[in-house]
Design an enzyme around this catalytic site. Structure first.
Site, PDB file in Angstrom:
ATOM      1  N   ARG A  48     -25.282   8.724  16.276  1.00 32.26           N
ATOM      2  CA  ARG A  48     -25.266   7.595  17.197  1.00 32.26           C
ATOM      3  C   ARG A  48     -26.137   6.476  16.642  1.00 32.26           C
ATOM      4  O   ARG A  48     -27.097   6.722  15.929  1.00 32.26           O
ATOM      5  CB  ARG A  48     -25.757   8.017  18.580  1.00 32.26           C
ATOM      6  CG  ARG A  48     -24.913   9.121  19.220  1.00 32.26           C
ATOM      7  CD  ARG A  48     -25.359   9.396  20.646  1.00 32.26           C
ATOM      8  NE  ARG A  48     -24.620  10.507  21.237  1.00 32.26           N
ATOM      9  CZ  ARG A  48     -23.433  10.382  21.813  1.00 32.26           C
ATOM     10  NH1 ARG A  48     -22.850   9.191  21.866  1.00 32.26           N
ATOM     11  NH2 ARG A  48     -22.818  11.437  22.330  1.00 32.26           N
ATOM     12  N   GLY A  49     -25.786   5.249  17.008  1.00 33.42           N
ATOM     13  CA  GLY A  49     -26.576   4.107  16.564  1.00 33.42           C
ATOM     14  C   GLY A  49     -26.370   3.820  15.084  1.00 33.42           C
ATOM     15  O   GLY A  49     -25.363   4.181  14.481  1.00 33.42           O
ATOM     16  N   GLY A  51     -15.783   5.965  20.407  1.00 39.91           N
ATOM     17  CA  GLY A  51     -15.561   5.553  21.782  1.00 39.91           C
ATOM     18  C   GLY A  51     -15.631   4.054  21.979  1.00 39.91           C
ATOM     19  O   GLY A  51     -15.572   3.283  21.013  1.00 39.91           O
ATOM     20  N   ILE A  97     -17.293  23.164  24.373  1.00 35.59           N
ATOM     21  CA  ILE A  97     -15.936  22.679  24.596  1.00 35.59           C
ATOM     22  C   ILE A  97     -15.600  21.486  23.708  1.00 35.59           C
ATOM     23  O   ILE A  97     -14.419  21.158  23.533  1.00 35.59           O
ATOM     24  CB  ILE A  97     -15.703  22.304  26.071  1.00 35.59           C
ATOM     25  CG1 ILE A  97     -16.507  21.065  26.469  1.00 35.59           C
ATOM     26  CG2 ILE A  97     -16.044  23.472  26.981  1.00 35.59           C
ATOM     27  CD1 ILE A  97     -16.148  20.534  27.850  1.00 35.59           C
ATOM     28  N   MET A 139     -18.912  18.424  30.668  1.00 31.38           N
ATOM     29  CA  MET A 139     -19.209  17.060  30.269  1.00 31.38           C
ATOM     30  C   MET A 139     -18.464  16.083  31.169  1.00 31.38           C
ATOM     31  O   MET A 139     -17.426  16.406  31.734  1.00 31.38           O
ATOM     32  CB  MET A 139     -18.837  16.840  28.803  1.00 31.38           C
ATOM     33  CG  MET A 139     -19.490  17.852  27.865  1.00 31.38           C
ATOM     34  SD  MET A 139     -19.336  17.428  26.125  1.00 31.38           S
ATOM     35  CE  MET A 139     -20.727  16.335  25.946  1.00 31.38           C
ATOM     36  N   GLY A 140     -18.999  14.891  31.276  1.00 31.86           N
ATOM     37  CA  GLY A 140     -18.436  13.861  32.131  1.00 31.86           C
ATOM     38  C   GLY A 140     -19.536  12.946  32.608  1.00 31.86           C
ATOM     39  O   GLY A 140     -20.064  13.099  33.709  1.00 31.86           O
ATOM     40  N   ARG A 141     -19.912  11.999  31.747  1.00 32.23           N
ATOM     41  CA  ARG A 141     -21.065  11.141  32.033  1.00 32.23           C
ATOM     42  C   ARG A 141     -20.793  10.211  33.210  1.00 32.23           C
ATOM     43  O   ARG A 141     -21.555  10.165  34.171  1.00 32.23           O
ATOM     44  CB  ARG A 141     -21.401  10.336  30.769  1.00 32.23           C
ATOM     45  CG  ARG A 141     -22.488   9.302  30.944  1.00 32.23           C
ATOM     46  CD  ARG A 141     -22.847   8.691  29.616  1.00 32.23           C
ATOM     47  NE  ARG A 141     -23.472   9.690  28.753  1.00 32.23           N
ATOM     48  CZ  ARG A 141     -24.758  10.006  28.795  1.00 32.23           C
ATOM     49  NH1 ARG A 141     -25.556   9.415  29.666  1.00 32.23           N
ATOM     50  NH2 ARG A 141     -25.250  10.905  27.981  1.00 32.23           N
ATOM     51  N   GLU A 173     -21.472  16.535  34.457  1.00 33.53           N
ATOM     52  CA  GLU A 173     -22.876  16.242  34.159  1.00 33.53           C
ATOM     53  C   GLU A 173     -23.381  14.963  34.809  1.00 33.53           C
ATOM     54  O   GLU A 173     -24.572  14.807  35.055  1.00 33.53           O
ATOM     55  CB  GLU A 173     -23.083  16.161  32.645  1.00 33.53           C
ATOM     56  CG  GLU A 173     -22.280  15.050  31.975  1.00 33.53           C
ATOM     57  CD  GLU A 173     -22.490  14.988  30.474  1.00 33.53           C
ATOM     58  OE1 GLU A 173     -23.472  15.582  29.999  1.00 33.53           O
ATOM     59  OE2 GLU A 173     -21.675  14.357  29.781  1.00 33.53           O
ATOM     60  N   ASP A 209     -14.769  12.530  27.206  1.00 33.88           N
ATOM     61  CA  ASP A 209     -14.696  12.308  28.653  1.00 33.88           C
ATOM     62  C   ASP A 209     -13.377  11.680  29.098  1.00 33.88           C
ATOM     63  O   ASP A 209     -13.159  11.510  30.295  1.00 33.88           O
ATOM     64  CB  ASP A 209     -15.849  11.416  29.116  1.00 33.88           C
ATOM     65  CG  ASP A 209     -17.198  12.098  28.964  1.00 33.88           C
ATOM     66  OD1 ASP A 209     -17.219  13.328  28.811  1.00 33.88           O
ATOM     67  OD2 ASP A 209     -18.230  11.390  28.989  1.00 33.88           O
TER      68      ASP A 209
END
Length: 561
Positions: free
Chosen positions: A271-272, A296, A481, A371-373, A427, A327
C-alpha cells in the site's frame, strides 16, 4: 605468373563454392516455403471439411427449427410507452488526439500465436536468407505484412459500439441512458507490436485472481499481438517503480505458465508508495508504451494521475486499469474479480462455525467475521450461499443490539428454537456502536474497531442477563478468503478482463479501466469509475431483502430509505 594464375583460380573456386552454397540454401528455403504453403492449404481444407461436417450434423438434428432472419419482424407486443431515444456515451481518451499512430500503415490486426510453424530455416543459411523464412520472428515487418501468419478475429469492434447501462425500463420512464464503450479488438491499432514494451503492477491488498490477470496480460501481449518488446513485472506495488529493493522482473510465457494455480501475486504488493515523478521517470527510461495497473479505486486514482503525467510530458503511453477489490465495492461494474472465489472460501468458515455451535453445549453460537470495510457484499453473499446463517451484520445497515428490533434477542430466540445459532459479521459493521477510528493505514483507509470480538462478548453478556450461559466460538478467516486461488468462474473473468485491457491499450485508449457491465465487457473512463467508488450495497434492494428472508432477522432499515 604462375602464382598469379593460381591465386585467380583459387579465388574463382572459392566464389563458385560460395555461390553454390548460397544457391543451395536459397533452394532449400524456397522448398521449405512451398511446403509451408502446402501445409497451410491443407490445414485450411481440413478446417473447412470439419466445419462443413459439423454444420451438416447440426442441421440434421435441428431441421425443425426455423431461425429468425434479419428481415423478419420480432415476436411479441410493441410497447409504445417504453423507449430509449437518448444515449450518452462515456468516452475514453484516445492517444490519437495528441500522438500519431505508431502502427505501420496498412497494418492488419490479426490474432497471433495460433498457427505455429514447425519448420524453421536451416541454421546454416546466411542471415539475409533467413529473413525469407516464414518462421522469422519479424512478422510485423513492412515488407512481409500480407504474408504473416495469424487468425482473423471473428468480430472487430466498431466506433461508437456500446453497451447500454440502464437496461431496466418502465412504462412512462424517460428515454435517456448512459452507455459504455464496448471492449474488444479493433481493426486499427495505435501501437506497433514490434516496439511495445509493457509494465504490470499490482497494488493494495491481495485478491484471488491476481496471478490470472498477470498471466493473461503477458500472454495476450506476446501471443495475441506478437509484441517484440519486453513485459516488465513491477514488484511491491507503486514503490517498485523506483525502490532498488524491488527490482522489476521480465515476465515471459514460461515464467507465468503455472502462476494462475496459486493465490496471491507473484509480483508482491503493498500500500502507498506513490511518487509520480519517479514513476514517470521509470516509464520514460524503460521506454514503456503500455502500463497495466491492477488495484482498487485508490490505485485507479493513482493510475489516472500517471496517465495525466504522461500526457503532460508528451509521452505516448497507454495507461489501463483492471479493478481489484475483495469487497466488490468498485462502482458501475457487475462484480470485481476474486469476489466469487472469496465468497466460496468463506463457506468453509461458516460450516466450521455451524459445527462448533451445534456441538458445543450449552447454547452454542458461532461467529464468523468476514471482510467488508464499507460494503457488506461478501458477508451478504456468503450468508445467501450458505443458508446456515441466523444473523448477518453489514456496514450499510444499522446494528441494533437490544429491543424490539435487536439482534441479540433474535439470536437468543434462534438458539432456543434449534439449539444453536450462526452469526456472520462484516468487519466494517457496527461503527455507530463502537465509534469511528481516526487512525489510518498506508492507503489512507481508517482502521476498524473489532466488531467480531465485540459481538462475542455482547452475546455472552446477553445470555448471562437472561440467566443462562452461552458457548460462543469466534472465527476470523479474513486473510484466508482473499489468499486462495481463483475458482473457475473468476479465472474466466480474469482472462476476459486482461485480454480486453490489452485490446484497449493496443488500440490507443488510455486512462481507462475495464469491467463487466450488464454481462458485457466494457471500457470505462477512470474518473467516472472512481467518482462514486467505493459503492455500498442498497439497503432497499433485492440482495438485502433476500438476506432477511434467509436469516429471518429483524430489519433495522427504515421503510422510507
Amino acid at each position: 605468373m604462375t602464382n598469379c594464375c593460381s591465386k585467380q583460380e583459387t579465388a574463382s573456386g572459392a566464389g563458385i563454392i560460395l555461390f553454390t552454397a548460397i544457391t543451395a540454401s536459397a533452394v532449400c528455403v524456397f522448398r521449405l516455403q512451398a511446403r509451408e504453403a502446402a501445409k497451410r492449404e491443407k490445414i485450411k481444407n481440413a478446417k473447412n471439411a470439419a466445419f462443413y461436417k459439423l454444420q451438416q450434423n447440426q442441421r440434421s438434428s435441428l431441421n425443425e427449427i426455423v431461425p429468425l432472419s434479419k428481415e423478419s419482424s420480432p415476436k411479441g407486443t410493441l410497447l409504445n410507452d417504453v423507449k430509449i431515444d437518448q444515449v450518452y456515451l462515456w468516452e475514453v481518451e484516445h492517444l490519437s488526439k495528441k500522438f500519431q499512430s505508431e502502427a505501420p500503415e496498412g497494418f492488419v490486426n490479426l490474432m497471433q500465436g495460433t498457427d505455429y510453424n514447425s519448420i524453421p530455416a536451416p541454421k546454416t543459411a546466411p542471415a539475409f536468407l533467413k529473413s525469407f523464412s516464414s518462421h522469422d520472428d519479424s512478422r510485423h515487418s513492412d515488407d512481409d505484412e500480407d504474408d504473416r501468419v495469424g487468425t482473423s478475429y471473428n468480430e472487430l469492434i466498431e466506433t461508437n459500439e456500446c453497451i447500454l447501462a440502464d437496461i431496466v425500463r418502465k412504462p412512462g420512464m424517460h428515454g435517456r441512458t448512459k452507455a459504455f464503450i464496448r471492449a474488444g479488438p479493433r481493426k486499427v491499432l495505435h501501437f506497433n507490436p514490434k516496439t511495445v514494451n509493457a509494465a504490470i503492477v499490482t497494488c493494495g491488498g491481495l485478491c484471488p485472481g491476481l496471478n490470472n490477470v498477470i498471466r493473461e496480460i503477458t500472454n495476450s501481449l506476446i501471443f495475441m499481438y506478437g509484441i517484440k518488446g519486453k513485459v516488465y513485472g513491477i514488484r511491491g506495488g507503486y514503490k517498485g517503480f523506483y525502490d532498488p529493493a524491488y527490482a522489476p522482473i521480465e515476465l515471459t510465457p514460461e515464467l507465468v505458465e503455472d502462476i494462475h494455480h496459486r493465490g496471491g501475486t507473484v509480483l508482491s504488493s503493498s500500500r502507498g508508495g506513490f511518487d509520480l515523478e519517479k514513476i514517470l521517470g521509470f516509464i520514460e527510461r524503460m521506454n514503456i508504451k503500455q502500463l497495466y495497473v491492477i488495484g482498487g479505486d485508490g490505485t485507479h486514482r493513482g493510475a489516472f494521475r500517471i496517465h495525466e503525467g504522461c500526457l503532460e510530458k508528451g509521452m505516448n503511453v497507454a495507461v489501463a486499469g483492471i479493478p481489484k477489490t475483495i469487497d466488490n465495492d468498485v462502482d458501475h461494474i457487475d462484480r470485481s474479480f476474486g469476489f466469487q472465489s472469496a465468497v466460496e472460501a468463506a463457506q468453509d468458515a461458516i460450516r466450521c462455525a455451524k459445527v462448533e455451535a451445534s456441538c458445543n453445549l450449552p447454547n452454542g453460537v458461532g461467529i464468523v467475521k468476514l471482510m467488508g470495510r464499507s460494503a457488506g457484499f461478501i458477508a451478504a453473499f456468503a450468508t445467501l450461499g450458505s443458508g446456515d446463517v441466523d444473523l448477518c451484520l453489514v456496514p450499510e445497515v444499522p446494528t441494533v443490539l437490544e429491543g424490539e428490533i435487536g439482534c441479540l434477542p433474535h439470536i437468543y430466540k434462534r438458539v432456543k428454537q434449534k439449539g444453536y445459532a450462526v452469526i456472520v459479521v462484516a468487519e466494517g459493521a457496527g461503527e455507530e456502536i463502537l465509534g469511528t477510528s481516526t487512525d489510518t493505514d498506508a492507503s489512507g483507509n481508517k482502521k476498524l474497531p473489532p466488531i467480531g470480538q465485540f459481538m462475542k462478548k455482547a452475546t455472552e453478556k446477553y445470555f448471562e442477563k437472561m440467566g443462562e450461559t452461552a458457548t460462543v466460538k469466534y472465527i476470523d478467516p479474513s486473510y484466508m478468503i482473499r489468499s486462495v486461488p481463483a475458482n473457475a468462474a473468476d479465472s474466466l473473468y480474469c482472462s476476459q478482463l486482461a485480454q480486453n485491457a490489452v485490446h484497449g491499450a493496443m488500440a490507443g485508449f488510455t486512462g481507462f479501466s475495464v469491467g463487466l457491465c450488464k454481462d458485457k465487457m466494457v471500457l470505462l473512463p477512470i474518473p467516472n469509475l472512481v467518482a462514486t467508488s467505493p459503492r455500498m450495497m442498497r439497503t432497499n434492494g433485492r440482495t438485502w431483502e433476500r438476506v432477511l428472508a434467509t436469516t429471518r432477522q429483524p430489519n433495522t432499515v427504515p421503510f422510507d430509505v
